[in-house]
Design a protein around this motif. Structure first.
Motif, PDB file in Angstrom:
ATOM      1  N   LYS A   1       0.822  -1.197   0.000  1.00 44.07           N
ATOM      2  CA  LYS A   1       0.000   0.000   0.000  1.00 44.07           C
ATOM      3  C   LYS A   1       0.865   1.259   0.000  1.00 44.07           C
ATOM      4  CE  LYS A   1      -4.139   1.799   2.012  1.00 44.07           C
ATOM      5  NZ  LYS A   1      -5.463   1.371   2.158  1.00 44.07           N
ATOM      6  N   GLY A   2       1.882   1.296   0.853  1.00 44.75           N
ATOM      7  CA  GLY A   2       2.793   2.434   0.882  1.00 44.75           C
ATOM      8  C   GLY A   2       3.572   2.552  -0.416  1.00 44.75           C
ATOM      9  N   PHE A   3       3.907   1.404  -1.003  1.00 40.03           N
ATOM     10  CA  PHE A   3       4.619   1.399  -2.282  1.00 40.03           C
ATOM     11  C   PHE A   3       3.764   2.034  -3.369  1.00 40.03           C
ATOM     12  CE2 PHE A   3       5.593  -0.669  -6.348  1.00 40.03           C
ATOM     13  CZ  PHE A   3       6.911  -0.267  -6.492  1.00 40.03           C
ATOM     14  N   ASN A   4       2.460   1.707  -3.395  1.00 38.16           N
ATOM     15  CA  ASN A   4       1.560   2.286  -4.393  1.00 38.16           C
ATOM     16  C   ASN A   4       1.492   3.807  -4.250  1.00 38.16           C
ATOM     17  OD1 ASN A   4       0.916  -0.153  -5.570  1.00 38.16           O
ATOM     18  ND2 ASN A   4      -0.905  -0.456  -4.322  1.00 38.16           N
ATOM     19  N   ILE A  54      -6.315  12.049 -17.102  1.00 35.88           N
ATOM     20  CA  ILE A  54      -5.214  11.918 -16.138  1.00 35.88           C
ATOM     21  C   ILE A  54      -5.331  10.594 -15.378  1.00 35.88           C
ATOM     22  CG2 ILE A  54      -4.186  12.886 -14.062  1.00 35.88           C
ATOM     23  CD1 ILE A  54      -5.052  15.678 -15.159  1.00 35.88           C
ATOM     24  N   VAL A  55      -6.544  10.243 -14.953  1.00 39.94           N
ATOM     25  CA  VAL A  55      -6.775   8.966 -14.264  1.00 39.94           C
ATOM     26  C   VAL A  55      -6.324   7.809 -15.153  1.00 39.94           C
ATOM     27  CG1 VAL A  55      -8.563   7.374 -13.451  1.00 39.94           C
ATOM     28  CG2 VAL A  55      -8.632   9.762 -12.758  1.00 39.94           C
ATOM     29  N   ASN A  56      -6.737   7.845 -16.413  1.00 45.08           N
ATOM     30  CA  ASN A  56      -6.363   6.768 -17.342  1.00 45.08           C
ATOM     31  C   ASN A  56      -4.856   6.696 -17.547  1.00 45.08           C
ATOM     32  OD1 ASN A  56      -9.049   6.035 -17.672  1.00 45.08           O
ATOM     33  ND2 ASN A  56      -9.339   7.328 -19.458  1.00 45.08           N
ATOM     34  N   LEU A  57      -4.199   7.846 -17.706  1.00 45.46           N
ATOM     35  CA  LEU A  57      -2.745   7.876 -17.897  1.00 45.46           C
ATOM     36  C   LEU A  57      -2.018   7.300 -16.689  1.00 45.46           C
ATOM     37  CD1 LEU A  57      -2.137  11.396 -19.502  1.00 45.46           C
ATOM     38  CD2 LEU A  57      -1.572   9.188 -20.514  1.00 45.46           C
ATOM     39  N   LEU A  58      -2.424   7.721 -15.494  1.00 44.95           N
ATOM     40  CA  LEU A  58      -1.766   7.240 -14.279  1.00 44.95           C
ATOM     41  C   LEU A  58      -1.981   5.745 -14.068  1.00 44.95           C
ATOM     42  CD1 LEU A  58      -2.487  10.242 -11.906  1.00 44.95           C
ATOM     43  CD2 LEU A  58      -0.244   9.508 -12.713  1.00 44.95           C
ATOM     44  N   MET A  62       0.861   2.840 -14.011  1.00 39.79           N
ATOM     45  CA  MET A  62       1.011   1.945 -12.868  1.00 39.79           C
ATOM     46  C   MET A  62       0.817   0.476 -13.260  1.00 39.79           C
ATOM     47  SD  MET A  62       1.736   4.054 -10.519  1.00 39.79           S
ATOM     48  CE  MET A  62       1.695   2.955  -9.137  1.00 39.79           C
ATOM     49  N   GLY A  63       0.165   0.239 -14.386  1.00 44.92           N
ATOM     50  CA  GLY A  63      -0.066  -1.132 -14.836  1.00 44.92           C
ATOM     51  C   GLY A  63      -1.256  -1.797 -14.171  1.00 44.92           C
ATOM     52  N   LYS A  64      -2.022  -1.032 -13.395  1.00 42.91           N
ATOM     53  CA  LYS A  64      -3.224  -1.559 -12.748  1.00 42.91           C
ATOM     54  C   LYS A  64      -4.117  -0.384 -12.360  1.00 42.91           C
ATOM     55  CE  LYS A  64      -0.428  -2.096  -8.627  1.00 42.91           C
ATOM     56  NZ  LYS A  64       0.147  -3.032  -7.695  1.00 42.91           N
TER      57      LYS A  64
END
Length: 73
Positions: A1-4, A54-58, A62-64
């Motif tokens: 979680k912290g990594f995300n 922006i949501v889609n790009l991020l 992130m790959g998920k």
């Protein structure tokens, strides 16, 4: 979680570039909502029109799917 949380912060700065990063105070991921604090009201207004993109790009970076919504403040 912290990594995300750290990964999302890094992805924000990488994708938005130095011009927007300069005005970004905080990037916080809480559950599936990304809270962005900006120092510039005109920039906040401009980014508000492209929240979905922006949501889609991020999420793609992130790959998920971590982010469902962005709150600009």
């Amino acid at each position: 979680k912290g990594f995300n949380k750290m990964s999302v912060r890094d992805a924000w700065h990488r994708l938005m570039g130095p011009a927007i990063s300069k005005y970004t105070k905080t990037v916080e991921l809480n559950n599936d909502i990304l809270y962005i604090t900006l120092e510039s009201a005109p920039l906040r207004e401009e980014l508000s029109y492209g929240k979905e993109k922006i949501v889609n790009l991020l999420n793609e970076e992130m790959g998920k799917t971590l982010i469902r919504k962005i709150v600009l403040r």
